[in-house]
Design an enzyme around this catalytic site. Structure first.
Site, PDB file in Angstrom:
ATOM      1  N   ARG A  39       0.776  -1.087  -0.176  1.00 51.70           N
ATOM      2  CA  ARG A  39      -0.157  -0.011   0.244  1.00 51.70           C
ATOM      3  C   ARG A  39       0.753   1.400   0.037  1.00 51.70           C
ATOM      4  O   ARG A  39       0.464   2.297  -0.580  1.00 51.70           O
ATOM      5  CB  ARG A  39      -0.867  -0.016   1.236  1.00 51.70           C
ATOM      6  N   ASP A 140     -16.032   8.996   8.597  1.00 52.23           N
ATOM      7  CA  ASP A 140     -14.942   8.241   8.448  1.00 52.23           C
ATOM      8  C   ASP A 140     -13.574   9.017   8.397  1.00 52.23           C
ATOM      9  O   ASP A 140     -13.713  10.450   8.358  1.00 52.23           O
ATOM     10  CB  ASP A 140     -15.116   8.025   6.937  1.00 52.23           C
TER      11      ASP A 140
HETATM   12  C1  LIG Z   1     -14.322  -1.926   6.005  1.00 51.25           C
HETATM   13  S1  LIG Z   1     -14.968  -0.106   5.923  1.00 51.25           S
HETATM   14  C2  LIG Z   1     -16.616  -0.431   6.808  1.00 51.25           C
HETATM   15  C3  LIG Z   1     -17.561   0.485   5.975  1.00 51.25           C
HETATM   16  C4  LIG Z   1     -18.825  -0.075   6.355  1.00 51.25           C
HETATM   17  N1  LIG Z   1     -19.352   0.437   7.767  1.00 51.25           N
HETATM   18  C5  LIG Z   1     -19.359  -1.312   6.129  1.00 51.25           C
HETATM   19  O1  LIG Z   1     -19.659  -2.076   6.899  1.00 51.25           O
HETATM   20  O2  LIG Z   1     -19.436  -1.571   5.179  1.00 51.25           O
HETATM   21  C6  LIG Z   1     -13.975   0.155   7.483  1.00 51.25           C
HETATM   22  C7  LIG Z   1     -13.771   1.826   7.520  1.00 51.25           C
HETATM   23  O3  LIG Z   1     -13.665   2.211   8.763  1.00 51.25           O
HETATM   24  C8  LIG Z   1     -12.745   3.498   8.342  1.00 51.25           C
HETATM   25  N2  LIG Z   1     -11.833   3.863   9.830  1.00 51.25           N
HETATM   26  C9  LIG Z   1     -10.731   2.888  10.118  1.00 51.25           C
HETATM   27  N3  LIG Z   1     -10.335   3.594  11.296  1.00 51.25           N
HETATM   28  C10 LIG Z   1     -10.792   4.403  11.672  1.00 51.25           C
HETATM   29  C11 LIG Z   1     -11.017   5.572  12.685  1.00 51.25           C
HETATM   30  N4  LIG Z   1     -10.056   5.730  13.710  1.00 51.25           N
HETATM   31  N5  LIG Z   1     -12.058   6.477  12.708  1.00 51.25           N
HETATM   32  C12 LIG Z   1     -13.002   6.548  11.607  1.00 51.25           C
HETATM   33  N6  LIG Z   1     -12.874   5.666  10.825  1.00 51.25           N
HETATM   34  C13 LIG Z   1     -12.068   4.742  10.665  1.00 51.25           C
HETATM   35  C14 LIG Z   1     -11.751   3.256   7.213  1.00 51.25           C
HETATM   36  O4  LIG Z   1     -11.456   4.455   6.530  1.00 51.25           O
HETATM   37  C15 LIG Z   1     -12.958   2.498   6.632  1.00 51.25           C
HETATM   38  O5  LIG Z   1     -13.569   3.358   5.664  1.00 51.25           O
END
Ligand SMILES: C[S@@+](CC[C@H](N)C(=O)[O-])C[C@H]1O[C@@H](n2cnc3c(N)ncnc32)[C@H](O)[C@@H]1O
Length: 277
Positions: A39, A140
């Site tokens: 990445r 996010d």
């Molecule tokens: C796999 S996606 C899940 C999206 C959606 N909630 C779903 O279940 O389909 C995980 C998301 O968490 C976000 N994320 C990771 N760490 C985070 C943090 N500390 N605060 C807010 N968002 C975070 C990432 O940027 C990513 O977009």
């Protein structure tokens, strides 16, 4: 001869692990070293860094703030889709159908919304089942996905999980250069407040919500981080509120602030005696 970029050494990887966890909560176990390399390698080339040690020094320098933000965004996994885990949306429809028609505004938060599919799925359910005024916050840590989410434009192939009734009501077919895409209708897009927000930070000024979706993000955290985020979220749930995690996640042994209604759906333990269902 082209310079060959070597993956980080184990020692250097540990420094990245700590930095990433500090800023995002994401814990990268040792076997994710290859993932980190795949990445970040393009950023090292772009910033003309010869090694992961040099790049690390850039990331922690005051001149490297923007680069750090870009690197952290690359470390997040943003996979998502419309109506993921549909049982949650069915459960929510039932909840909304039983809601009194009057009373305070119904508030929902998609707390790791990625590119917006979860939030717009929630918006469609709210728009068709919530009989009182509602608002929806979608946030996010990753600003790039939030910028995409605001546009509400998705490839047709990615919208197959949207129920036909909602496709007809709330989605518009792209034409011309947007052929093959679909756009969420403005009356829904304008109802969702998208924000960049880090769950590791202070969650001030958000108020309390009836529903919080925190799905498929805590899988990237360790138990300690999960516990502290869940504690913070408990302060943002109304006494009658509901917390949804993914079906692959459990709060068992991680937080005592909630009790389980069914797998992946929780309520606040402090108000258990007041809950009728
Ligand atoms: C796999 S996606 C899940 C999206 C959606 N909630 C779903 O279940 O389909 C995980 C998301 O968490 C976000 N994320 C990771 N760490 C985070 C943090 N500390 N605060 C807010 N968002 C975070 C990432 O940027 C990513 O977009």
């Amino acid at each position: 001869m082209d310079h060959v970029l070597l993956p980080p050494s184990d020692q250097t990887f540990t420094r990245y692990q700590d930095l990433i966890k500090l800023h995002t909560g994401i814990y990268l176990p040792p076997h994710k070293k290859t993932l980190l390399h795949s990445r970040l390698s393009k950023r090292l080339f772009a910033s003309a860094m010869a090694s992961y040690d040099d790049y690390f020094e850039l990331l922690v320098s005051s001149a490297g703030k923007n680069e750090l933000k870009a690197a952290l965004e690359l470390v997040t996994t943003n996979e998502t889709y419309f109506f993921r885990e549909p049982a949650h949306f069915d459960f929510m429809k039932d909840l909304l159908d039983c809601q009194p028609r009057t009373g305070e505004r119904y508030r929902v938060w998609s707390a790791a919304s990625s590119s917006g599919e979860e939030a717009y799925s929630l918006a469609m359910v709210l728009q068709s089942h919530c009989s009182k005024p509602w608002e929806l916050l979608a946030s996010d840590i990753n600003q790039t996905v939030i910028t995409d989410a605001k546009k509400g434009i998705y490839l047709n192939q990615r919208t197959s999980m949207i129920p036909q009734e909602f496709l007809n009501k709330y989605c518009r077919k792209g034409v011309g250069e947007f052929e093959g895409y679909l756009r969420v209708a403005p009356e829904l897009r304008n109802r969702v407040q998208f924000d960049t927000l880090n769950l590791m930070g202070q969650l001030k000024g958000l108020g309390k919500f009836d529903i919080i979706f925190i799905r498929n993000v805590m899988i990237y955290f360790d138990d300690e981080t999960r516990g502290s985020i869940l504690r913070k979220l408990s302060k943002h749930l109304k006494p009658s509120g509901w917390l949804f995690v993914s079906h692959s996640e459990s709060l068992h042994g991680v937080s005592d602030d909630y009790y389980s209604i069914k797998p992946s759906i929780y309520r606040l333990a402090a108000y258990r005696d007041e809950h009728k269902i």
